[in-house]
Design a protein around this motif. Sequence first.
Motif, mmCIF file in Angstrom:
data_model
loop_
_atom_site.group_PDB
_atom_site.id
_atom_site.type_symbol
_atom_site.label_atom_id
_atom_site.label_comp_id
_atom_site.label_asym_id
_atom_site.label_seq_id
_atom_site.Cartn_x
_atom_site.Cartn_y
_atom_site.Cartn_z
ATOM 1 N N LEU A 677 0.827 -1.204 0.000
ATOM 2 C CA LEU A 677 0.000 0.000 0.000
ATOM 3 C C LEU A 677 0.866 1.262 0.000
ATOM 4 C CD1 LEU A 677 -2.789 -1.014 2.554
ATOM 5 C CD2 LEU A 677 -2.935 -0.961 0.060
ATOM 6 N N LEU A 678 1.932 1.256 0.798
ATOM 7 C CA LEU A 678 2.846 2.393 0.786
ATOM 8 C C LEU A 678 3.508 2.557 -0.573
ATOM 9 C CD1 LEU A 678 4.697 2.149 4.231
ATOM 10 C CD2 LEU A 678 3.150 3.941 3.478
ATOM 11 N N PHE A 679 3.918 1.446 -1.164
ATOM 12 C CA PHE A 679 4.564 1.493 -2.474
ATOM 13 C C PHE A 679 3.624 2.085 -3.522
ATOM 14 C CE2 PHE A 679 5.290 -0.475 -6.597
ATOM 15 C CZ PHE A 679 6.630 -0.200 -6.820
ATOM 16 N N VAL A 680 2.408 1.604 -3.554
ATOM 17 C CA VAL A 680 1.437 2.082 -4.547
ATOM 18 C C VAL A 680 1.154 3.569 -4.335
ATOM 19 C CG1 VAL A 680 -0.950 1.869 -5.315
ATOM 20 C CG2 VAL A 680 0.408 -0.179 -4.918
ATOM 21 N N PHE A 681 0.991 3.977 -3.080
ATOM 22 C CA PHE A 681 0.672 5.379 -2.807
ATOM 23 C C PHE A 681 1.816 6.293 -3.239
ATOM 24 C CE2 PHE A 681 0.723 9.139 -0.103
ATOM 25 C CZ PHE A 681 -0.564 9.613 -0.272
ATOM 26 N N THR A 682 3.022 5.991 -2.782
ATOM 27 C CA THR A 682 4.152 6.853 -3.121
ATOM 28 C C THR A 682 4.456 6.810 -4.614
ATOM 29 O OG1 THR A 682 5.647 5.019 -2.540
ATOM 30 C CG2 THR A 682 5.185 6.649 -0.842
ATOM 31 N N PHE A 683 4.320 5.641 -5.237
ATOM 32 C CA PHE A 683 4.559 5.542 -6.681
ATOM 33 C C PHE A 683 3.543 6.390 -7.440
ATOM 34 C CE2 PHE A 683 4.052 3.514 -10.829
ATOM 35 C CZ PHE A 683 5.366 3.430 -11.254
ATOM 36 N N ALA A 684 2.276 6.299 -7.042
ATOM 37 C CA ALA A 684 1.245 7.072 -7.728
ATOM 38 C C ALA A 684 1.442 8.574 -7.511
ATOM 39 C CB ALA A 684 -0.134 6.638 -7.241
ATOM 40 N N VAL A 685 1.767 8.973 -6.284
ATOM 41 C CA VAL A 685 1.947 10.400 -5.998
ATOM 42 C C VAL A 685 3.140 10.957 -6.754
ATOM 43 C CG1 VAL A 685 2.586 12.027 -4.181
ATOM 44 C CG2 VAL A 685 0.776 10.370 -3.776
ATOM 45 N N ASN A 686 4.262 10.237 -6.742
ATOM 46 C CA ASN A 686 5.451 10.732 -7.434
ATOM 47 C C ASN A 686 5.246 10.757 -8.941
ATOM 48 O OD1 ASN A 686 6.882 11.110 -5.058
ATOM 49 N ND2 ASN A 686 7.701 9.037 -5.070
ATOM 50 N N THR A 687 4.549 9.755 -9.475
ATOM 51 C CA THR A 687 4.264 9.753 -10.912
ATOM 52 C C THR A 687 3.376 10.933 -11.288
ATOM 53 O OG1 THR A 687 4.450 7.336 -10.957
ATOM 54 C CG2 THR A 687 3.323 8.394 -12.801
ATOM 55 N N LEU A 688 2.355 11.181 -10.491
ATOM 56 C CA LEU A 688 1.477 12.310 -10.759
ATOM 57 C C LEU A 688 2.232 13.627 -10.653
ATOM 58 C CD1 LEU A 688 -1.412 13.290 -11.324
ATOM 59 C CD2 LEU A 688 -1.812 13.271 -8.863
ATOM 60 N N ALA A 689 3.115 13.735 -9.669
ATOM 61 C CA ALA A 689 3.907 14.955 -9.522
ATOM 62 C C ALA A 689 4.812 15.166 -10.727
ATOM 63 C CB ALA A 689 4.738 14.886 -8.243
ATOM 64 N N GLU A 690 5.407 14.104 -11.241
ATOM 65 C CA GLU A 690 6.264 14.236 -12.415
ATOM 66 C C GLU A 690 5.468 14.633 -13.648
ATOM 67 O OE1 GLU A 690 9.691 14.561 -14.400
ATOM 68 O OE2 GLU A 690 9.429 14.211 -12.242
ATOM 69 N N MET A 691 4.253 14.106 -13.778
ATOM 70 C CA MET A 691 3.403 14.519 -14.896
ATOM 71 C C MET A 691 3.053 16.001 -14.805
ATOM 72 S SD MET A 691 0.858 11.214 -15.059
ATOM 73 C CE MET A 691 -0.183 11.987 -16.299
ATOM 74 N N VAL A 692 2.796 16.464 -13.591
ATOM 75 C CA VAL A 692 2.496 17.886 -13.407
ATOM 76 C C VAL A 692 3.706 18.732 -13.782
ATOM 77 C CG1 VAL A 692 1.958 19.637 -11.683
ATOM 78 C CG2 VAL A 692 0.717 17.477 -11.695
ATOM 79 N N ARG A 693 4.892 18.309 -13.394
ATOM 80 C CA ARG A 693 6.106 19.058 -13.727
ATOM 81 C C ARG A 693 6.345 19.065 -15.238
ATOM 82 N NH1 ARG A 693 11.035 17.304 -10.002
ATOM 83 N NH2 ARG A 693 11.903 19.152 -11.004
ATOM 84 N N TRP A 694 6.025 17.955 -15.893
ATOM 85 C CA TRP A 694 6.185 17.901 -17.346
ATOM 86 C C TRP A 694 5.251 18.892 -18.035
ATOM 87 C CZ3 TRP A 694 2.754 15.751 -21.155
ATOM 88 C CH2 TRP A 694 3.316 15.646 -22.412
ATOM 89 N N ARG A 695 4.020 18.982 -17.545
ATOM 90 C CA ARG A 695 3.092 19.967 -18.103
ATOM 91 C C ARG A 695 3.589 21.379 -17.829
ATOM 92 N NH1 ARG A 695 -3.047 19.117 -16.744
ATOM 93 N NH2 ARG A 695 -3.041 20.878 -18.198
ATOM 94 N N LEU A 696 4.220 21.561 -16.656
ATOM 95 C CA LEU A 696 4.769 22.873 -16.337
ATOM 96 C C LEU A 696 5.840 23.281 -17.350
ATOM 97 C CD1 LEU A 696 5.151 25.294 -14.418
ATOM 98 C CD2 LEU A 696 6.731 23.871 -13.105
ATOM 99 N N LYS A 697 6.709 22.353 -17.724
ATOM 100 C CA LYS A 697 7.753 22.673 -18.697
ATOM 101 C C LYS A 697 7.152 23.048 -20.049
ATOM 102 C CE LYS A 697 11.380 19.796 -16.672
ATOM 103 N NZ LYS A 697 12.292 18.631 -16.880
ATOM 104 N N ARG A 698 6.117 22.346 -20.454
ATOM 105 C CA ARG A 698 5.463 22.683 -21.717
ATOM 106 C C ARG A 698 4.873 24.097 -21.653
ATOM 107 N NH1 ARG A 698 1.411 18.211 -23.766
ATOM 108 N NH2 ARG A 698 1.350 19.767 -25.442
ATOM 109 N N ARG A 699 4.305 24.455 -20.506
ATOM 110 C CA ARG A 699 3.746 25.794 -20.369
ATOM 111 C C ARG A 699 4.856 26.839 -20.431
ATOM 112 N NH1 ARG A 699 -0.516 27.093 -15.656
ATOM 113 N NH2 ARG A 699 -1.620 25.556 -16.939
ATOM 114 N N TYR A 700 5.997 26.542 -19.813
ATOM 115 C CA TYR A 700 7.112 27.478 -19.875
ATOM 116 C C TYR A 700 7.547 27.722 -21.320
ATOM 117 C CZ TYR A 700 7.838 27.136 -14.827
ATOM 118 O OH TYR A 700 7.703 27.191 -13.466
ATOM 119 N N ARG A 701 7.646 26.651 -22.104
ATOM 120 C CA ARG A 701 8.067 26.809 -23.498
ATOM 121 C C ARG A 701 7.112 27.725 -24.257
ATOM 122 N NH1 ARG A 701 8.603 20.965 -23.317
ATOM 123 N NH2 ARG A 701 10.757 20.397 -22.846
#
Length: 707
Positions: A677-701
């Motif tokens: 359960l900890l693995f799934v939670f942290t994996f999902a949160v970190n993956t979602l955070a990375e997706m948000v950061r990727w969208r942020l970079k696209r917005r910067y461009r």
Amino acid sequence: MTDPSVASHRANRRLRQHLDRLATGVIAASGIAVVAAVLAIGVYLTLAVLPLFDAAEVKVEAASTVADEGAIHTVWLADDGMRWLTRDGQLRNAEGTIARLVEDATIAAVAEGDDTQPLALGLSNGEVRLVPRDDRGRLIWTQAATARLFATRGVAALALGHTAQGWVLAGRNTQGDVAALWRAGDALRRLAVPETAEHIAMGHAGRLAISQGTQLTLWKLSPDGKGTALARTDTRAPVTALSFLQGGRTLIVGDAQGELRRWRLSPDDAGWQAAETSYAALGDTAIRRLIALPRQRLWLALDASGRMGLYQSLSGLRWQGQAPRAIPPPAVSINAQGTQVMWLGESGTLQRLAIEAPHAAVSAATLLMPLTYEGHSTAQWRWAAAVTGDEEPQYSLVPLAWGTLKAAAWAMVFAVPLALGAAVHSACYMSRRQRARLKPAIELMEALPGVVIGFVAGLIVAPFVERHLAGTLVLLVCVPLGSVACGWLWRVLSRRWELRLPPISVGVGLMVPLALVCWAALSLSPWLEAWWFGGDLRTWMYQQWGWDYAQRNALIVGMAMGLAIIPTLYSLAEEALSGVPRTLAEGSLALGATRAQTLWRVQLPVAAPGILSAVMIGAGRAVGETMIVLMVTGNTPLMSPSLFEGLRSLAANLAIELPEAAVGGTHYRLLLLGALLLFVFTFAVNTLAEMVRWRLKRRYRRYWGNA
């Protein structure tokens, strides 16, 4: 002729190309290896957890002939081979008769307890033959003793129970009379129960359940030779079978309509709990037999139509099928692990039932739903898997998940305002030189080991807060309000002061009034506590809200773990704010907006995805924290919203209990389920955070392209 310099240049270029390709391959392989390792962890945890939800099975093993003569009563598997007992009292093995235990009578009933209790043989003349055990739990047949239970009538049924001083043996004769033998030390006392019964069952500490028709009575037997009726209950249909489960606090009742119900002793052992619990019925015919197994609160139920079911006291029906043709006789033998039920037929054939239900106590209900456990009067979420003896295991993951989220939530409450405030100030208001000094200093805090933070919080902060609880709460309110007040005062000062003082002096100067605010809060808190809370804030909270105060609580873990995740939150949020194109802020200021308006309406909205990503990563870091939670919370799995009570998180629970859990057992796999359960939670949160950061970079461009 080729120029040597040109040839050398070509060779160097080819070498660089080969090195670039090699570096690209190594980097790609390393990235793939990291991803594969993370996935392998998830796959391993999943495979380790899946057996928890395997279906239980009860198999009828092939019968084998072990004896050719005599009416066989019951069988045992001893260290030196198989032994069986005939109805005329002969103890035999494959080589012949070992001893004759009974003279001038036949065996009519058998009762067998744990390794500390004797084997009791009920005889047709009203006596019982008691076979003691040695220190290893082996029966000492040569030291069998005789005691009289009934004057004339033969014994029809026996039930053996455990007491603090020894054991108690209850019996019913062919006429329905009930009597008991109480053993305390070397003394053996007979007790008579002034009631007749059709079925009997012996439970915890001399609690005797008897049934007559639809009436179910609970008696309390005592070593002074007296008995007291604690409770009488009328059932919906005539009772046809009774059996106490392991520990003797839960009684299973089968009736003539095929229904099965559970009655639990009240927490004070003074009667039944207020409500009974019913289970899925095998059919509509009478329950003929209940066979309690010595592990996991399991039992077998057989009805008159030949149906058989395996039940667990909390998870209910785990298996249902057809009983073997040779229905088990009254005397059966069960191995210590509860995985085999054995009996001998009239022709001397050994019959076996193999029970495969290592994790029968685990189900969606036991993991997620509130249940009423033995010794408790209300339904609760409880975790107490590492139990010994006759205690009932409690497998709810909800208190652990609640503790994990509670600790992370309070850590975020403390960390987010401080970290984001520092990130905004350093990214938007500080000069590059000041920022270059401050940012490494804050990020260096991440090097502090969690065990050191937990040590300081547990041994220094927690006792201080306990002594100055009111002052600490006043500080938590006054420091933010004092900061806002100081900012307002600075704003109303003359513009001349603002131009004369450098920006850094403002921050340094703020420390002085804040220090005065802290001193005033701690100094005035005793008077405030005496005025508003009668001199004792903890007593007032308990009387008003029912909140108890524990020295190591959610408040302490929030402060300690908040300090630990501040560097992560600050670094990521500061990078998000610093990455906002300066042309946006400059354009806003050029159009007449103030710095505050530029911050709220331009910089923060653009950096919001990055800030959200920072908050999510910080939350994942807080959820997975182990040492701070382990050292600061008291590790009590409570379902309490109180800020002043302890908790236990999934990560801390792993650190505490995994070293002591038996590999492959239910407890071990449940701990791995928490890890999954900890693995799934942290994996999902970190993956979602990375997706948000990727969208942020696209917005910067896009912003840079329009600039």
